[in-house]
Design an enzyme around this catalytic site. Structure first.
Site, PDB file in Angstrom:
ATOM      1  N   HIS A 157       0.444  -1.107  -0.390  1.00 39.24           N
ATOM      2  CA  HIS A 157       0.095  -0.032  -0.084  1.00 39.24           C
ATOM      3  C   HIS A 157       0.554   1.630   0.284  1.00 39.24           C
ATOM      4  O   HIS A 157       0.545   2.400   0.484  1.00 39.24           O
ATOM      5  CB  HIS A 157      -0.690  -0.376   0.921  1.00 39.24           C
ATOM      6  CG  HIS A 157      -1.583  -0.736   1.237  1.00 39.24           C
ATOM      7  ND1 HIS A 157      -3.081  -1.196   0.444  1.00 39.24           N
ATOM      8  CD2 HIS A 157      -1.448  -2.042   1.762  1.00 39.24           C
ATOM      9  CE1 HIS A 157      -2.913  -2.512   0.985  1.00 39.24           C
ATOM     10  NE2 HIS A 157      -2.037  -3.160   2.166  1.00 39.24           N
ATOM     11  N   SER A 283      15.308  21.419 -15.971  1.00 35.11           N
ATOM     12  CA  SER A 283      13.888  21.651 -16.058  1.00 35.11           C
ATOM     13  C   SER A 283      14.622  23.297 -16.570  1.00 35.11           C
ATOM     14  O   SER A 283      15.292  23.910 -16.515  1.00 35.11           O
ATOM     15  CB  SER A 283      13.803  22.177 -14.946  1.00 35.11           C
ATOM     16  OG  SER A 283      12.523  23.489 -15.021  1.00 35.11           O
ATOM     17  N   LYS A 289      16.322  20.801 -10.765  1.00 33.65           N
ATOM     18  CA  LYS A 289      16.442  19.309 -11.120  1.00 33.65           C
ATOM     19  C   LYS A 289      16.680  18.756 -12.051  1.00 33.65           C
ATOM     20  O   LYS A 289      17.235  19.121 -12.699  1.00 33.65           O
ATOM     21  CB  LYS A 289      14.364  20.189 -12.204  1.00 33.65           C
ATOM     22  CG  LYS A 289      13.548  21.069 -10.927  1.00 33.65           C
ATOM     23  CD  LYS A 289      12.748  19.977 -10.549  1.00 33.65           C
ATOM     24  CE  LYS A 289      12.304  18.778 -10.165  1.00 33.65           C
ATOM     25  NZ  LYS A 289      11.420  19.606 -11.496  1.00 33.65           N
ATOM     26  N   GLU A 296       9.286   8.347 -17.267  1.00 34.79           N
ATOM     27  CA  GLU A 296       8.030   8.866 -17.162  1.00 34.79           C
ATOM     28  C   GLU A 296       7.240   8.281 -18.005  1.00 34.79           C
ATOM     29  O   GLU A 296       6.038   7.749 -18.264  1.00 34.79           O
ATOM     30  CB  GLU A 296       7.975  10.654 -16.855  1.00 34.79           C
ATOM     31  CG  GLU A 296       8.144  10.968 -14.858  1.00 34.79           C
ATOM     32  CD  GLU A 296       8.392  12.130 -15.422  1.00 34.79           C
ATOM     33  OE1 GLU A 296       8.119  12.432 -14.147  1.00 34.79           O
ATOM     34  OE2 GLU A 296       9.320  13.377 -16.071  1.00 34.79           O
TER      35      GLU A 296
END
Ligand code: ARG
Length: 435
Positions: A157, A283, A289, A296
């Site tokens: 979970h 970024s 970043k 992704e």
């Protein structure tokens, strides 16, 4: 518009816009090598039936093999003015041999060719993907081996559950990919590409096709070739594409879960993994970043890959037997899924090789006492002969007490501990918690 394989009964020219709308050469060009294979078998059958002389057969064979060589060295390019790959190859043979090429399509249909070509494409690509999965499995195994003594917090979970060996966690991913690899192998081995279906009801060449499938032909492909026992079923069939795209979808699902875990574990909040920079991007606004874009995109492509499966299922739904032009639309989703998955697996193997563990953050997480709750319950069952439900309850109350009083299990007072259960003692707790 190049020369077509049909047209005698037509008075009017094909509308130019419609021609562009219906042609498939821009994507079925990928089937060129398999279409040559079909032609080689077919030429053998025509010779056997006495419809070609030995000299004619040899000429056609060497023209076809010449085109095959051009396909291999990248010199054969799609002719976008042609309807499809079957037509382009016929035209090319005609350019080489003149009118002898017109005998090539004797008693044959593109309905038969296209399903034959696609089965070979699927078989070859399935084996290629299995091989790429093999590299991903190897990369995961060596990552596990490199950190073979490292334990991490395991999750259910997405909540901390129990301490687990990092290599055992990776073992879970490896098992899924191994099962996928087996499925791909079995799929390729089970494929049978049929010849001799004609448009849908077979042709008078059927028995000649049997002797057309020579040892030389078999050497050119990993896919079994047979004479169609049901030509109707053969030209109607696209189940093998649905099956291939289903296997690919399951692999993609496994990939998306790996991607999700690695994204999560690389966040500052977890900080277990340091991802290889060469597969991340930055970024344009936030200078600090380092984004996990490969993972992704690998997760994101799941939409496209599931969509491709649904696309072929929907195209096939309710189609009357046998061949219908709708079926031409099977190719783009098929090629798209195979190519996306191939790219993902190739990059993933390199990506995994560059992943590093951040031991400090991993060890810090292991200081969470709750990760040892099950070990404590097991201790009570094994050493103190407490029933598991009671042990579960005792440890549950212990955790609750610590939460309410803001202390850790190992710092609990002896009085409080004895109040919770006479079976618990500080020494055993210290041993189980490893402190
Ligand atoms: N381009 C077609 C396809 O991919 C080839 C078969 C065409 N057959 C026909 N009868 N028009 O399905």
């Amino acid at each position: 518009m190049s020369k077509k394989l049909w047209g005698g009964r037509f008075k009017k020219e094909t509308d130019k816009e419609f021609f562009v709308f219906q042609k498939s050469i821009q994507y079925d060009f990928k089937l060129a090598a398999y279409d040559i294979l079909h032609s080689l078998v077919h030429v053998n059958a025509l010779k056997h039936a006495g419809l070609l002389s030995a000299a004619e057969k040899n000429k056609l064979h060497s023209a076809l093999m010449g085109i095959a060589a051009e396909i291999k060295n990248g010199k054969f390019k799609p002719d976008l003015h042609t309807e499809d790959i079957h037509t382009q190859i016929q035209n090319k043979v005609q350019a080489k041999l003149g009118n002898l090429a017109l005998k090539l399509h004797t008693l044959r249909s593109r309905n038969d060719q296209v399903v034959f070509d696609e089965k070979h494409y699927c078989g070859v690509e399935a084996l290629g993907l299995a091989c790429l999965l093999g590299s991903v499995i190897k990369a995961l195994e060596s990552l596990g081996h490199k950190y073979k003594d490292v334990y991490i917090a395991g999750y259910t979970h997405t909540q901390r559950a129990q301490k687990v060996k990092f290599c055992d966690y990776l073992g879970g991913l490896i098992k899924s990919f191994e099962s996928d690899k087996k499925k791909l192998g079995a799929y390729a081995a089970g494929l049978i590409a049929y010849v001799g279906s004609g448009a849908f009801k077979g042709t008078s060449l059927a028995k000649d096709y049997q002797s057309a499938i020579t040892a030389e032909i078999k050497k050119l492909t990993p896919v079994t070739i047979k004479v169609a026992d049901s030509p109707v079923a053969n030209v109607s069939d696209r189940d093998f594409i649905v099956e291939f795209l289903s296997i690919i979808s399951v692999i993609q699902m496994h990939l998306s879960r790996l991607a999700e875990d690695f994204i999560l574990y690389s966040t500052k909040e977890f900080n277990y993994l340091d991802l290889p920079e060469e597969f991340c991007t930055g970024s344009s606004l936030m200078p600090h970043k380092k984004n996990p874009d490969f993972l992704e995109l690998a997760r994101g492509y799941t939409g496209k890959i599931y969509g491709n499966l649904v696309s072929i299922l929907t195209t096939m739904k309710g189609l009357p037997l046998t061949y219908n032009r709708d079926m031409q639309l099977d190719k783009e989703p098929l090629f798209s899924s195979v190519e996306i998955l191939g790219d993902e697996l190739r990059i993933l193997a390199k990506f995994i090789a560059g992943v590093k563990l951040n031991r400090a953050a991993i060890d810090k997480a292991l200081e969470d006492d709750s990760l040892y709750a099950v070990d404590l319950a097991e201790y009570l069952v094994r050493e103190k002969k407490v029933a598991f439900s009671d042990a579960h309850d005792i440890v549950g109350k212990l955790i609750r007490y610590c939460e309410d009083n803001g202390c850790s299990i190992k710092d609990i007072s002896i009085t409080a501990l004895k109040k919770l259960s006479t079976h618990l003692d500080k020494k055993a707790i210290g041993r189980i918690l490893g402190r």
